[in-house]
Scaffold this motif. Structure first.
Motif, PDB file in Angstrom:
ATOM      1  N   PRO A  25      38.160  33.511  29.856  1.00 34.60           N
ATOM      2  CA  PRO A  25      39.235  34.471  29.558  1.00 34.60           C
ATOM      3  C   PRO A  25      39.712  34.364  28.114  1.00 34.60           C
ATOM      4  N   GLY A  26      40.081  35.524  27.561  1.00 34.39           N
ATOM      5  CA  GLY A  26      40.718  35.572  26.262  1.00 34.39           C
ATOM      6  C   GLY A  26      42.221  35.454  26.413  1.00 34.39           C
ATOM      7  N   PRO A  27      42.958  35.570  25.325  1.00 34.96           N
ATOM      8  CA  PRO A  27      44.419  35.492  25.394  1.00 34.96           C
ATOM      9  C   PRO A  27      44.990  36.508  26.382  1.00 34.96           C
ATOM     10  N   GLY A  28      45.883  36.050  27.253  1.00 34.96           N
ATOM     11  CA  GLY A  28      46.515  36.922  28.225  1.00 34.96           C
ATOM     12  C   GLY A  28      45.676  37.254  29.437  1.00 34.96           C
ATOM     13  N   GLU A  29      44.461  36.715  29.495  1.00 29.34           N
ATOM     14  CA  GLU A  29      43.565  36.985  30.619  1.00 29.34           C
ATOM     15  C   GLU A  29      43.435  35.747  31.497  1.00 29.34           C
ATOM     16  N   ILE A  30      42.867  35.954  32.689  1.00 31.61           N
ATOM     17  CA  ILE A  30      42.577  34.844  33.583  1.00 31.61           C
ATOM     18  C   ILE A  30      41.155  34.986  34.098  1.00 31.61           C
ATOM     19  N   ARG A  31      40.596  33.886  34.558  1.00 32.38           N
ATOM     20  CA  ARG A  31      39.308  33.943  35.253  1.00 32.38           C
ATOM     21  C   ARG A  31      39.517  33.559  36.705  1.00 32.38           C
ATOM     22  N   ILE A  32      38.833  34.258  37.579  1.00 36.70           N
ATOM     23  CA  ILE A  32      38.915  33.928  38.998  1.00 36.70           C
ATOM     24  C   ILE A  32      37.531  33.589  39.549  1.00 36.70           C
ATOM     25  N   ALA A  33      37.551  32.704  40.533  1.00 38.98           N
ATOM     26  CA  ALA A  33      36.390  32.549  41.398  1.00 38.98           C
ATOM     27  C   ALA A  33      36.466  33.697  42.399  1.00 38.98           C
ATOM     28  N   PHE A  84      44.647  39.393  42.583  1.00 42.00           N
ATOM     29  CA  PHE A  84      43.726  40.530  42.552  1.00 42.00           C
ATOM     30  C   PHE A  84      43.993  41.296  41.269  1.00 42.00           C
ATOM     31  N   GLY A  85      43.018  42.083  40.827  1.00 33.94           N
ATOM     32  CA  GLY A  85      43.266  42.822  39.603  1.00 33.94           C
ATOM     33  C   GLY A  85      42.043  43.526  39.062  1.00 33.94           C
ATOM     34  N   LEU A  86      42.159  43.920  37.784  1.00 31.93           N
ATOM     35  CA  LEU A  86      41.165  44.761  37.121  1.00 31.93           C
ATOM     36  C   LEU A  86      40.463  43.992  36.010  1.00 31.93           C
ATOM     37  N   SER A  87      39.158  44.188  35.925  1.00 28.48           N
ATOM     38  CA  SER A  87      38.345  43.587  34.873  1.00 28.48           C
ATOM     39  C   SER A  87      38.014  44.637  33.828  1.00 28.48           C
ATOM     40  N   ALA A  88      38.486  44.437  32.599  1.00 31.75           N
ATOM     41  CA  ALA A  88      38.164  45.365  31.523  1.00 31.75           C
ATOM     42  C   ALA A  88      36.702  45.268  31.130  1.00 31.75           C
ATOM     43  N   GLU A  89      36.057  44.161  31.489  1.00 34.82           N
ATOM     44  CA  GLU A  89      34.665  43.955  31.107  1.00 34.82           C
ATOM     45  C   GLU A  89      33.681  44.665  32.039  1.00 34.82           C
ATOM     46  N   GLY A  90      34.160  45.147  33.181  1.00 32.81           N
ATOM     47  CA  GLY A  90      33.247  45.806  34.107  1.00 32.81           C
ATOM     48  C   GLY A  90      32.187  44.883  34.651  1.00 32.81           C
ATOM     49  N   ALA A  91      32.593  43.655  34.969  1.00 37.42           N
ATOM     50  CA  ALA A  91      31.631  42.671  35.463  1.00 37.42           C
ATOM     51  C   ALA A  91      32.229  41.865  36.613  1.00 37.42           C
ATOM     52  N   ALA A  92      32.978  42.529  37.466  1.00 37.34           N
ATOM     53  CA  ALA A  92      33.702  41.832  38.528  1.00 37.34           C
ATOM     54  C   ALA A  92      32.850  41.564  39.765  1.00 37.34           C
ATOM     55  N   GLN A  93      31.696  42.217  39.881  1.00 36.18           N
ATOM     56  CA  GLN A  93      30.817  41.969  41.023  1.00 36.18           C
ATOM     57  C   GLN A  93      29.932  40.782  40.686  1.00 36.18           C
ATOM     58  N   ALA A  94      30.564  39.615  40.739  1.00 37.53           N
ATOM     59  CA  ALA A  94      29.942  38.376  40.283  1.00 37.53           C
ATOM     60  C   ALA A  94      30.688  37.199  40.889  1.00 37.53           C
ATOM     61  N   GLU A  95      30.146  35.997  40.706  1.00 35.86           N
ATOM     62  CA  GLU A  95      30.806  34.814  41.252  1.00 35.86           C
ATOM     63  C   GLU A  95      32.069  34.456  40.475  1.00 35.86           C
ATOM     64  N   ALA A  97      34.873  36.164  37.446  1.00 36.08           N
ATOM     65  CA  ALA A  97      35.256  37.397  36.747  1.00 36.08           C
ATOM     66  C   ALA A  97      36.518  37.150  35.935  1.00 36.08           C
ATOM     67  N   VAL A  98      36.553  37.759  34.755  1.00 38.96           N
ATOM     68  CA  VAL A  98      37.744  37.735  33.916  1.00 38.96           C
ATOM     69  C   VAL A  98      38.583  38.958  34.247  1.00 38.96           C
TER      70      VAL A  98
END
Length: 300
Positions: A25-33, A84-95, A97-98
């Motif tokens: 994650p960048g500033p203000g972002e989080i990563r989730i499993a 829960f939330g939104l990924s600006a990177e469009g890569a949330a269908q993964a193990e 996600a940011v």
């Protein structure tokens, strides 16, 4: 990490599960499993080459899971929280996600139910905000029984609006259960709406993109009272606002939806779940368009 990707355009068979570097994650972002990720029509539009020209492409704009890494400055959640939330990177269908925008998962929801929410509620809220939907007005929603449409029905009613919603006869009882007044779409739509609202409606939202913008404009008294999230060409032709996320997302709804859910005033059904490796099957099911509710991938 494992992630969904395609390196050529085509049918569901081009989808692959590949190994990609773990994101951070960048500033203000989080990563989730990731535990669950939503599937949307934009996914198969991307896969067909109807949206973004570059290759390869990852998929997924919404997910739910467990926070496992914090970006700089994040203080509103902690590692281990359910979000829960939104990924600006469009890569949330993964193990992993940011998430750029996120909120705690409402206590009564499981991961698949939470993953079904972000895209539908953000799209619906953005359109309602742009229309200025408020208490006392009458809103016509074209395509009210799908995920975005049913979200818009419930969110508009929470604002105090009267809602008339178009849908097929098989969905009319469902629309009534949400509080909308159903009308059948197709020829004669305007007359059926006027039977319920003789003076027309105050505002209209097109979610279906079924070529009815002229009728919606006439019913709402002008193009300035209509927004579409589904008919880009029609919007240009008829002078209607086309709502898109790059004009500013209504992410405030992520933090607001929990209160409505816990009060029993909002729900979004999950139609079917698939394992991440079953993404091609999920696309086929979505493109058939026969299910009410969201399709969700289960991860981890």
């Amino acid at each position: 990490m494992k992630a969904a990707r395609f390196d050529r355009f085509g049918g569901p068979e081009v989808l692959e599960i590949v190994d990609l570097p773990d994101p951070h994650p960048g500033p203000g972002e989080i990563r989730i499993a990731v535990r669950a990720a939503g599937v949307n029509p934009s996914d198969w539009k991307k896969r067909r080459g109807l949206m973004d020209p570059e290759l390869p492409q990852t998929l997924g704009h919404e997910a739910a899971g467990i926070v496992d890494e914090l970006g700089e400055g994040v203080e509103d959640v902690a590692v281990g929280n359910r979000v829960f939330g939104l990924s600006a990177e469009g890569a949330a269908q993964a193990e992993l996600a940011v998430l750029s925008f996120y909120a705690p998962i409402p206590p009564s929801l499981d991961f698949p139910e939470a993953a079904a929410l972000p895209a539908a509620i953000e799209t619906a809220t953005r359109a309602l905000d742009q229309l200025g939907v408020a208490s006392g007005g009458t809103l016509l929603i074209n395509g009210a029984s799908g995920s975005v449409g049913s979200a818009a029905v419930q969110l508009a009613m929470a604002r105090g609006a009267r809602v008339i919603g178009t849908g097929g006869p098989a969905n009319h009882e469902y629309l009534r259960s949400l509080g909308a007044e159903p009308v059948a779409y197709g020829e004669g739509l305007a007359e059926r709406v006027r039977a319920l609202a003789p003076g027309g409606v105050d505002l209209a939202l097109d979610v279906a993109g079924s070529g009815v913008l002229p009728e919606l404009i006439a019913l709402a008294g002008g193009a300035e009272h209509v927004v579409t999230v589904a008919d880009f060409a029609g919007a240009r032709e008829h002078g209607v606002r086309f709502s898109r996320g790059d004009a500013g997302r209504a992410v405030h709804v992520l933090g607001e939806i929990g209160a409505l859910i816990e009060a029993g005033r909002f729900s979004l059904p999950v139609a079917r779940t698939f394992p991440l490796a079953g993404i091609a099957e999920a696309h086929r099911a979505g493109e058939e368009g026969r299910m009410r509710g969201k399709l969700v991938l289960l991860v981890g």
